[in-house]
Design an enzyme around this catalytic site. Structure first.
Site, short mmCIF file in Angstrom:
data_model
loop_
_atom_site.label_atom_id
_atom_site.label_comp_id
_atom_site.label_asym_id
_atom_site.label_seq_id
_atom_site.Cartn_x
_atom_site.Cartn_y
_atom_site.Cartn_z
N LYS A 257 -14.34 22.07 -5.53
CA LYS A 257 -12.99 21.58 -5.88
C LYS A 257 -13.07 20.10 -6.08
CE LYS A 257 -11.02 20.62 -1.13
NZ LYS A 257 -11.91 21.07 -0.12
N THR B 27 -2.23 2.28 -5.23
CA THR B 27 -2.48 3.39 -4.75
C THR B 27 -3.64 3.72 -5.84
OG1 THR B 27 -2.16 5.73 -4.65
CG2 THR B 27 -0.85 4.50 -6.58
N GLY B 28 -4.46 4.64 -5.12
CA GLY B 28 -5.67 5.38 -5.87
C GLY B 28 -5.37 6.59 -6.31
N PHE C 151 -17.36 15.07 -0.33
CA PHE C 151 -16.72 14.20 -1.46
C PHE C 151 -17.21 12.86 -1.19
CE2 PHE C 151 -13.37 11.14 -2.14
CZ PHE C 151 -12.69 11.53 -3.32
N LYS D 123 -15.95 12.17 -6.79
CA LYS D 123 -14.46 12.59 -6.94
C LYS D 123 -14.44 14.19 -6.69
CE LYS D 123 -12.39 8.74 -9.30
NZ LYS D 123 -13.78 7.89 -9.35
N ASP E 161 0.93 -1.13 -0.05
CA ASP E 161 -0.08 -0.21 -0.03
C ASP E 161 1.13 1.29 0.10
OD1 ASP E 161 -2.40 1.61 0.26
OD2 ASP E 161 -2.19 1.70 2.29
N LYS E 162 0.30 2.55 -0.33
CA LYS E 162 1.20 3.68 -0.68
C LYS E 162 0.84 4.32 0.72
CE LYS E 162 0.17 7.29 -3.01
NZ LYS E 162 0.39 8.51 -2.23
N THR E 163 -0.49 4.79 0.76
CA THR E 163 -0.67 5.82 1.70
C THR E 163 -0.71 5.20 3.08
OG1 THR E 163 -2.09 6.95 0.24
CG2 THR E 163 -2.44 7.48 2.51
#
Length: 1002
Positions: A559, A668-669, A535, A540, A383-385
């Site tokens: 945003k 990652t997303g 969100f 998104k 995983d990244k985060t």
């Protein structure tokens, strides 16, 4: 309601059933049987309608129950041929025609193996039961009227939500609360939750018992990010109906981060969102055990062939079929049950050594059955985060199209904001503005609009905490900066709000209906929040509609990701290009836009929006349609870029893994460009390495063509989207990514998030790190570490040692003797048991302490790990070599004893068995790479035990014969002939073809 209120009763009512009569548990928490999930109505203030039945709300993470434990454990053991073989072997001894010796020679070793396994499983199940019981017995306060079943639950700050609930009231004066959801979705950031408006307005919580209302909710499902329901109060005139969404829910497993909340239970037991998103853990077996199981089948096939040959030499005379079985039983020691004992005990030692390693403190082994798997890892899916990165965002870039501001130019942004909110000295005396002044004012206005939009479009709430000096209420009243912390559901938003504070526009207050900003001149700007659109993973983007109290202007700010915002903002020629440029720098990009609304325009929108939110069917679609009516031709204000900081020692650790031959995949997303840049920053991809971006494909044929194009490239990294990977792999997404781990062979999943638990459970080997995203991944993993850098030592040192040691253990497995081709065992009774236990077990088992290189060398030269990936320590080649060695030594011992024996059969047993013991001890000594003092003790202890036991073995061995010089020289000659040639061959091999590790130790 104070804790002294008689309406409050504190019991274990939600997560525990104390007895069969439901003491401490209400009727609607009992098991409701099977059936398909369906929508439901929860009645409040209608005792006559409370007929809804709920599943029993207990947590159960155990693999077995009281009745299935023993059958389940035995089935998992005997479903593999290795263990089934010994069971059938032991059972055969109940048949008189097949019995070769005492029953204990077969059942004692098998019983020992099963006892070790059952005890290990029982300990793990007991630990799991204790953890579950601790959760199930948590006490909660409930609000109820006398004579009525409990309805409402009180949950205080830092208390876990016990069931899926609807949020009715909060003690927070801002009318909202925050949840910690890291154990549900793996996100560290707090989520804002809002109570039902009409129940929040009640004077006290006790008034909830006086109203007549009901909650209509959708059927239970796995979606933790969405919810559709309505709350209707019938005793008002007219009846009040409010739509319920994800913001009004409290999912089980989350933790209340602020205040005290009151809620009504909606789903329990197996209908909980968290339970429906969790798969049952599987019993994992390592690749090494599967290989041993396969080699056992090969050995058994060889036994069958040899037995047939033996019977054929006797011309299939008499009851030849019984002779075949007797030969199979006679040769059964070629597959010694002591191997199973040594391997199982070795796993326990490996796990203990890992836990005791002071260089990786806090490491926990939760699956002691697969430590050797750590030495066979081919793929690492990380995983990244929160795993590769710290999940701490830092604001890096503000882009306005014509100008961009980075960290070294933020003072210019601060200057523009200051000039907007303060008067320019001498402006009133200037006869006319110069061109430079006009340009600066125009730029200041653009910067101001962008910063104000960023400061308003978010879900961040400033919270004031007492610092021991300033009173909390006073701090909040005066907006003390030293007491303020920001709470939000995303680190991106916190980073953005902290940045606006650094440039002069500070968020100082927020509740459900308003926000306050402080300018550089200490002026407070008040804004009313008219609508907020949170969100979602589908949209998104997020938006907010606010009214400036000083001017009355209504503005819609939004945003979101560039892929969705590109079709919402007005036409421009720089958005796509600059988003790509910022993504390639490793920044997470958000597009910020605004739209001014007239009062009539907003009133029309509000009416349609409220109507859509009250819809029960297709609510999401109707609400989205109404919102999209505003999302047209919005003014593009700016792009923001934030960066997630890397964990410490990520780069050297990934460099070590790559040098070890392990292929690393980062999940990652993020956008492909952001993922690529993060991979480069982490040294997952070298700076000069080519990168192949797998284009978006729609079918397997296109995926095959794209894969061939990638294969033609040399030393190239692959970047692939989840959609393309799903098409190519033909497997639906698992966990939080679209990568099917089980299709990649021997792999390891490494993560810290609760949303990655399913992947960890499906992988060959799951490693969790206790990071900011909670402990759920760590608790579900086979191995848990505290820091990313510990992964290198876990694999390079402990994984490598565990695999090589088990391979050495498994190769001492093929010794047997036959006398004159007759199906009569040469060694009977205690000799068989003694050989596999007290005479040879300790020296062989001491190989679990052996190591070919020091741990520092293994870490310095990760290339040594590559040899393990090829399975060289235990392969068909090494297996064949050891079979040939066994045949040579067995033949030498047997025929040497036949040639040198004197007159009596018992002398053959004495000579051959003693030679067998000495040969085994010498072979262990020749195999050892690094001597440990316990190895020496084991060798001497085994030899001493054998010598001492000779006094009691007069039934098998002539004690007076072994004291003669003739016995000594004959045993010495046989042992020397069986071992010396092998030592010479080993010396020559190390001399002319040394293994890689020997070059580092010389």
């Amino acid at each position: 309601v104070s804790p002294q209120c008689p309406l409050l009763r504190r019991r274990s009512v939600v997560l525990a059933v104390k007895d069969g009569q439901g003491s401490g548990c209400c009727e609607w928490l009992r098991c409701c049987g099977g059936g398909e999930p369906r929508p439901r109505t929860v009645w409040l203030g209608h005792p006559e309608k409370r007929d809804q039945r709920y599943p029993r709300n207990v947590i159960n993470n155990q693999k077995y129950n009281f009745f299935t434990f023993l059958p389940g454990v035995l089935f998992n053991q005997f479903k593999y041929f290795f263990n089934l073989y010994f069971l059938l072997l032991a059972c055969s001894q109940f048949v008189p025609e097949m019995r070769l010796g005492a029953l204990y020679t077969y059942w004692v070793p098998l019983g020992f193996v099963l006892a070790v396994t059952v005890i290990r499983e029982a300990v793990e199940e007991t630990r799991c039961y204790v953890r579950d019981r601790e959760v199930n017995c948590q006490a909660y306060s409930r609000l109820t009227a006398r004579g009525q079943p409990p309805v409402f639950l009180f949950i205080t700050q830092n208390q876990r939500v016990p069931a899926d609930m609807i949020f009715l009231r909060t003690s927070e004066k801002n009318g909202s609360c925050f949840l910690r959801t890291d154990q549900l979705d793996g996100e560290t950031d707090w989520k804002l939750r809002l109570p039902v408006a009409c129940t929040q307005r009640l004077p006290t919580a006790a008034d909830l018992l006086q109203i007549r209302s009901y909650v209509y909710a959708e059927e239970p499902n796995i979606d933790i990010h969405n919810f559709v329901g309505t709350f209707t109060r019938e005793d008002s005139d007219p009846p009040i109906s409010e739509s319920l969404s994800i913001e009004n829910t409290l999912w089980a497993g989350t933790v209340i981060a602020s205040g005290t909340v009151v809620g009504v239970v909606l789903y329990t037991g197996r209908e909980l969102r968290s339970v429906m998103n969790t798969s049952n853990p599987r019993s994992k077996i390592g690749l090494f055990d599967l290989e041993v199981n396969c080699l056992t089948k090969i050995l058994f096939g060889a036994l069958v062939v040899v037995s047939l040959v033996m019977v054929a030499l006797q011309h299939f005379a008499g009851r030849w079929y019984l002779q075949i079985i007797r030969f199979l039983l006679l040769f059964s020691n070629i597959i010694p049950i002591s191997l199973r004992v040594n391997l199982d005990m070795g796993k326990i030692v490996y796990s203990w050594v890992i836990r005791r390693d002071s260089k990786i403190p806090g490491t926990v082994v939760r699956s002691s059955t697969i430590p050797e798997q750590l030495g066979r890892i081919s793929y690492l899916l990380t995983d990244k985060t929160g795993t590769l990165t710290q999940n701490e965002m830092v604001f890096k870039r503000l882009h306005l199209g014509t100008v961009a501001y980075s960290l070294d130019s933020m003072d210019e942004v601060q200057s523009h904001i200051f000039s907007v909110y303060t008067q320019v000295i001498g402006a009133s005396t200037t006869k006319g503005p110069t061109l430079t002044t006009k340009v600066r004012r125009t730029m200041s206005s653009r910067v101001h609009e962008a910063v104000k939009a960023i400061a308003l479009c978010h879900n961040v709430t400033p919270v004031y905490e007492s610092n021991g000096v300033t009173d909390q209420a006073e701090a909040e009243k005066q907006y003390e900066d030293s007491c303020r912390v920001y709470q939000a559901s995303s680190p991106d938003e916190v980073a953005l709000v902290q940045w606006t504070e650094s440039v002069g526009l500070t968020l100082v207050g927020r509740d459900q209906s308003s926000m306050q900003l402080r300018t550089p001149g200490d002026q407070i700007l008040n804004f009313t929040i008219l609508q907020i659109f949170p969100f979602t993973y589908e949209s998104k983007r997020m938006g907010v509609i606010v009214r400036d109290e000083s001017t009355g202007e209504i503005t819609f700010y939004m945003k979101g990701a560039d892929v969705v915002m590109a079709g919402i903002v007005q036409y421009n020629d720089w958005l796509e290009e600059e988003c790509g440029n910022m993504a390639r720098e490793g920044l997470r990009v958000l597009v910020v836009a605004k739209k001014s609304l007239a009062e009539e325009q907003y009133q029309d929108f509000e009416a349609r929006y409220v109507q859509a939110k009250l819809s029960v069917h297709d609510r999401s679609l109707k609400v989205a349609t109404v919102i999209e009516s505003l999302e047209m031709e919005m003014e593009l204000l700016c792009l923001t870029g934030v960066e997630d900081q890397l964990q410490a020692d990520v780069r050297p650790t990934l460099e070590t893994l790559r040098n070890a031959g392990i292929k690393v995949w980062m999940l990652t997303g993020d956008k492909l460009e952001t993922a690529t840049c993060t991979a480069k920053n982490a040294h997952l991809v070298t700076r000069n390495q080519d990168i192949h971006v797998f284009r978006l494909v729609t079918n397997r044929s296109e995926a095959h063509l794209e894969l061939n194009a990638f294969r033609r490239k040399h030393d190239c990294a692959l970047v692939i989207s989840g959609d393309s990977l799903e098409v190519g792999a033909g497997t639906p997404p698992t966990g939080s990514c679209s990568c099917p781990p089980t299709d990649l062979g021997c792999d390891i999943i490494f993560s810290d998030g609760g949303n990655d638990v399913s992947m960890i459970q499906e992988s060959d080997c799951g490693v969790g790190v206790e990071g900011k995203e909670g402990k759920q991944a760590s608790l579900a993993a086979d191995f848990s570490i505290t820091q990313f850098k510990h992964l290198g030592r876990l694999l390079m040192v402990h994984g490598r040692n565990s695999y090589k040691r088990s391979a050495a253990l498994s190769q001492f497995a093929v010794f047997s003797s036959v006398f004159y081709f007759a199906s009569v065992p040469l060694y009977q009774g205690f000799l068989i048991i003694g050989y596999s236990t007290i005479y040879t077990m300790f020296p062989v088992f001491s190989l679990v302490l052996d190591k070919d290189v020091k741990s520092e060398v293994a870490m310095l030269y990760p290339e040594l790990y590559k040899d393990l990936l090829k399975g060289r320590p235990l392969s068909y080649k090494t297996f064949l070599i050891w079979v040939l060695i066994s045949i040579y030594q067995g033949s030498t011992i047997m025929y040497g004893a036949l040639l040198l024996f004197e007159s009596e059969f018992v002398h053959i047993v004495a000579i051959s068995f003693t030679s067998l013991i000495l040969t085994e001890l010498l072979m262990v000594a020749l195999t050892i790479q690094t001597w440990h003092w316990l190895m020496t003790v084991a060798e001497l202890l085994s030899l001493a035990c054998y010598i001492a036991s000779l006094v009691f073995l007069h039934e098998f061995i002539d004690v007076y014969f072994i004291a003669t010089l003739s016995f000594l020289w004959k045993v010495s000659v046989i042992t020397l002939v069986s071992c010396l040639p092998l030592y010479v061959l080993k010396y020559l091999r190390r001399r002319f073809s040394p293994p890689s590790y020997s070059k580092l130790t010389s």
